[in-house]
Design a protein around this motif. Sequence first.
Motif, PDB file in Angstrom:
ATOM      1  N   THR A  38      -5.575   7.258   1.013  1.00  0.00           N
ATOM      2  CA  THR A  38      -5.481   6.484  -0.221  1.00  0.00           C
ATOM      3  C   THR A  38      -5.041   7.360  -1.389  1.00  0.00           C
ATOM      4  OG1 THR A  38      -7.201   4.940   0.494  1.00  0.00           O
ATOM      5  CG2 THR A  38      -6.746   5.027  -1.850  1.00  0.00           C
ATOM      6  N   LEU A  39      -5.638   8.549  -1.511  1.00  0.00           N
ATOM      7  CA  LEU A  39      -5.302   9.443  -2.609  1.00  0.00           C
ATOM      8  C   LEU A  39      -3.872   9.975  -2.481  1.00  0.00           C
ATOM      9  CD1 LEU A  39      -8.657  11.420  -2.952  1.00  0.00           C
ATOM     10  CD2 LEU A  39      -7.779   9.640  -4.464  1.00  0.00           C
ATOM     11  N   MET A  40      -3.434  10.291  -1.261  1.00  0.00           N
ATOM     12  CA  MET A  40      -2.082  10.821  -1.089  1.00  0.00           C
ATOM     13  C   MET A  40      -1.026   9.752  -1.333  1.00  0.00           C
ATOM     14  SD  MET A  40      -1.971  13.702   1.912  1.00  0.00           S
ATOM     15  CE  MET A  40      -2.701  12.726   3.230  1.00  0.00           C
ATOM     16  N   VAL A  41      -1.237   8.564  -0.768  1.00  0.00           N
ATOM     17  CA  VAL A  41      -0.245   7.496  -0.908  1.00  0.00           C
ATOM     18  C   VAL A  41      -0.318   6.849  -2.287  1.00  0.00           C
ATOM     19  CG1 VAL A  41       0.529   5.258  -0.016  1.00  0.00           C
ATOM     20  CG2 VAL A  41      -0.215   7.034   1.569  1.00  0.00           C
ATOM     21  N   GLY A  42      -1.550   6.521  -2.727  1.00  0.00           N
ATOM     22  CA  GLY A  42      -1.717   5.770  -3.953  1.00  0.00           C
ATOM     23  C   GLY A  42      -1.511   6.575  -5.221  1.00  0.00           C
ATOM     24  N   LEU A  43      -1.950   7.844  -5.220  1.00  0.00           N
ATOM     25  CA  LEU A  43      -1.891   8.643  -6.442  1.00  0.00           C
ATOM     26  C   LEU A  43      -0.791   9.704  -6.426  1.00  0.00           C
ATOM     27  CD1 LEU A  43      -5.666   9.190  -7.286  1.00  0.00           C
ATOM     28  CD2 LEU A  43      -4.111   7.415  -8.099  1.00  0.00           C
ATOM     29  N   MET A  44      -0.502  10.271  -5.250  1.00  0.00           N
ATOM     30  CA  MET A  44       0.475  11.358  -5.190  1.00  0.00           C
ATOM     31  C   MET A  44       1.849  10.903  -4.717  1.00  0.00           C
ATOM     32  SD  MET A  44      -1.849  14.506  -3.743  1.00  0.00           S
ATOM     33  CE  MET A  44      -0.519  15.658  -4.070  1.00  0.00           C
ATOM     34  N   GLY A  45       1.937   9.658  -4.224  1.00  0.00           N
ATOM     35  CA  GLY A  45       3.233   9.137  -3.816  1.00  0.00           C
ATOM     36  C   GLY A  45       3.763   9.663  -2.505  1.00  0.00           C
ATOM     37  N   VAL A  46       2.884  10.203  -1.647  1.00  0.00           N
ATOM     38  CA  VAL A  46       3.315  10.693  -0.335  1.00  0.00           C
ATOM     39  C   VAL A  46       3.682   9.487   0.547  1.00  0.00           C
ATOM     40  CG1 VAL A  46       2.609  11.970   1.740  1.00  0.00           C
ATOM     41  CG2 VAL A  46       1.839  12.712  -0.532  1.00  0.00           C
ATOM     42  N   PRO A  47       4.815   9.519   1.259  1.00  0.00           N
ATOM     43  CA  PRO A  47       5.177   8.409   2.151  1.00  0.00           C
ATOM     44  C   PRO A  47       4.067   8.132   3.174  1.00  0.00           C
ATOM     45  CG  PRO A  47       7.024   9.908   1.896  1.00  0.00           C
ATOM     46  CD  PRO A  47       5.844  10.570   1.234  1.00  0.00           C
ATOM     47  N   ALA A 116      -7.132  -1.052   0.354  1.00  0.00           N
ATOM     48  CA  ALA A 116      -7.975  -1.764  -0.615  1.00  0.00           C
ATOM     49  C   ALA A 116      -8.937  -2.691   0.108  1.00  0.00           C
ATOM     50  CB  ALA A 116      -7.097  -2.552  -1.590  1.00  0.00           C
ATOM     51  N   GLY A 117      -8.451  -3.329   1.173  1.00  0.00           N
ATOM     52  CA  GLY A 117      -9.320  -4.194   1.978  1.00  0.00           C
ATOM     53  C   GLY A 117     -10.462  -3.421   2.609  1.00  0.00           C
ATOM     54  N   ILE A 118     -10.183  -2.197   3.094  1.00  0.00           N
ATOM     55  CA  ILE A 118     -11.240  -1.344   3.635  1.00  0.00           C
ATOM     56  C   ILE A 118     -12.253  -1.022   2.544  1.00  0.00           C
ATOM     57  CG2 ILE A 118     -11.752   0.967   4.518  1.00  0.00           C
ATOM     58  CD1 ILE A 118     -10.662  -0.744   6.667  1.00  0.00           C
ATOM     59  N   GLY A 119     -11.762  -0.783   1.322  1.00  0.00           N
ATOM     60  CA  GLY A 119     -12.666  -0.513   0.200  1.00  0.00           C
ATOM     61  C   GLY A 119     -13.590  -1.681  -0.067  1.00  0.00           C
ATOM     62  N   SER A 245      -6.627   2.188  -4.544  1.00  0.00           N
ATOM     63  CA  SER A 245      -5.584   1.438  -3.852  1.00  0.00           C
ATOM     64  C   SER A 245      -4.964   0.401  -4.775  1.00  0.00           C
ATOM     65  CB  SER A 245      -6.164   0.744  -2.611  1.00  0.00           C
ATOM     66  OG  SER A 245      -6.697   1.682  -1.711  1.00  0.00           O
ATOM     67  N   GLY A 246      -5.809  -0.227  -5.612  1.00  0.00           N
ATOM     68  CA  GLY A 246      -5.292  -1.196  -6.565  1.00  0.00           C
ATOM     69  C   GLY A 246      -4.308  -0.572  -7.535  1.00  0.00           C
ATOM     70  N   TYR A 247      -4.614   0.639  -7.990  1.00  0.00           N
ATOM     71  CA  TYR A 247      -3.688   1.359  -8.877  1.00  0.00           C
ATOM     72  C   TYR A 247      -2.380   1.653  -8.154  1.00  0.00           C
ATOM     73  CZ  TYR A 247      -1.648   5.139 -11.613  1.00  0.00           C
ATOM     74  OH  TYR A 247      -0.777   5.926 -12.334  1.00  0.00           O
ATOM     75  N   GLY A 248      -2.487   2.060  -6.878  1.00  0.00           N
ATOM     76  CA  GLY A 248      -1.280   2.341  -6.103  1.00  0.00           C
ATOM     77  C   GLY A 248      -0.430   1.100  -5.903  1.00  0.00           C
ATOM     78  N   TRP A 250      -0.337  -1.486  -7.928  1.00  0.00           N
ATOM     79  CA  TRP A 250       0.228  -1.825  -9.238  1.00  0.00           C
ATOM     80  C   TRP A 250       1.449  -0.968  -9.545  1.00  0.00           C
ATOM     81  CZ3 TRP A 250       0.463   0.910 -13.995  1.00  0.00           C
ATOM     82  CH2 TRP A 250       0.862   0.128 -15.089  1.00  0.00           C
ATOM     83  N   THR A 251       1.384   0.332  -9.207  1.00  0.00           N
ATOM     84  CA  THR A 251       2.530   1.219  -9.475  1.00  0.00           C
ATOM     85  C   THR A 251       3.676   0.944  -8.516  1.00  0.00           C
ATOM     86  OG1 THR A 251       1.521   2.938  -8.078  1.00  0.00           O
ATOM     87  CG2 THR A 251       1.117   3.045 -10.444  1.00  0.00           C
ATOM     88  N   ALA A 252       3.338   0.519  -7.275  1.00  0.00           N
ATOM     89  CA  ALA A 252       4.392   0.267  -6.270  1.00  0.00           C
ATOM     90  C   ALA A 252       5.160  -1.013  -6.578  1.00  0.00           C
ATOM     91  CB  ALA A 252       3.776   0.184  -4.883  1.00  0.00           C
ATOM     92  N   TRP A 253       4.443  -2.027  -7.072  1.00  0.00           N
ATOM     93  CA  TRP A 253       5.051  -3.327  -7.344  1.00  0.00           C
ATOM     94  C   TRP A 253       5.209  -3.638  -8.828  1.00  0.00           C
ATOM     95  CZ3 TRP A 253       2.077  -6.534  -3.125  1.00  0.00           C
ATOM     96  CH2 TRP A 253       2.742  -6.362  -1.901  1.00  0.00           C
ATOM     97  N   GLY A 254       4.687  -2.724  -9.691  1.00  0.00           N
ATOM     98  CA  GLY A 254       4.727  -2.988 -11.121  1.00  0.00           C
ATOM     99  C   GLY A 254       6.102  -2.787 -11.734  1.00  0.00           C
TER     100      GLY A 254
END
Length: 254
Positions: A38-47, A116-119, A245-248, A250-254
Amino acid sequence: MEIFGLDIAGILPFILIGFAAQMVDGALGMAFGVITNTLMVGLMGVPPGLASQRVHLVECFTTATSGISHLIHGNIDKRLFFRLLIPGVIGGMAGAYLLASIDGALVKPFVLIYLAGIGVWLLIRGLLYPPPLREAKHVAPLGLLGGFLDAAGGGGWGPVVTSNLLIQGAEPRKVVGTVNSVEFFLTVSISASFIFHFGVAHIAGPTLGLIIGGIAAAPVGAMAARRFSPKLMLVMVGVALTMTSGYGIWTAWG
């Protein structure tokens, strides 16, 4: 700053992620993969594919240590072990193949929705803790689903499989020990699948950072397990994963 040819500043975020994830995993017996991913994909943008590969390479080390410890302490149910093993490995390899075959930018929002669902799932588990006791059923399908989601989502074997078995009423000590032991074989098979598809380029530094952070946090996480109630930790992790995950998303689709 470089030490032995490694860019310390570059891998420091991965050290911190590994430390935080192992702290929670040591206290709860689950969630290293979902937190790290979650942290790598959502916050750091790792594929997503590369993030899942790094997570599972690190877990080859952590789950091996955990599995040996549980074996020594007699925490493994042999029948449950083999009922989970083959379906879990099949599901894991299928999930790795799917994630490796899809464009990372396309799949990223859906991986974050899953995380996010797991959360939310962990949050609900925490609020309803302790669960009612019932006989564990549908073990093989659960292993297949858990393995698939663990590879395709970059984590989730513990939250999906352990949580469901505990809710069904299986003995906690045997569940945690057996599921963690099966996870070693799962992570090895998933890692091999990702290496086949992606190779090993560009993963050494970040993966080493996750390993360093995880190893450093292991004893601290074990002490935390004695001080925090499972209910409190599940609620805290559930809220953190859902918000991250919600932040990720929002940034992916925002």
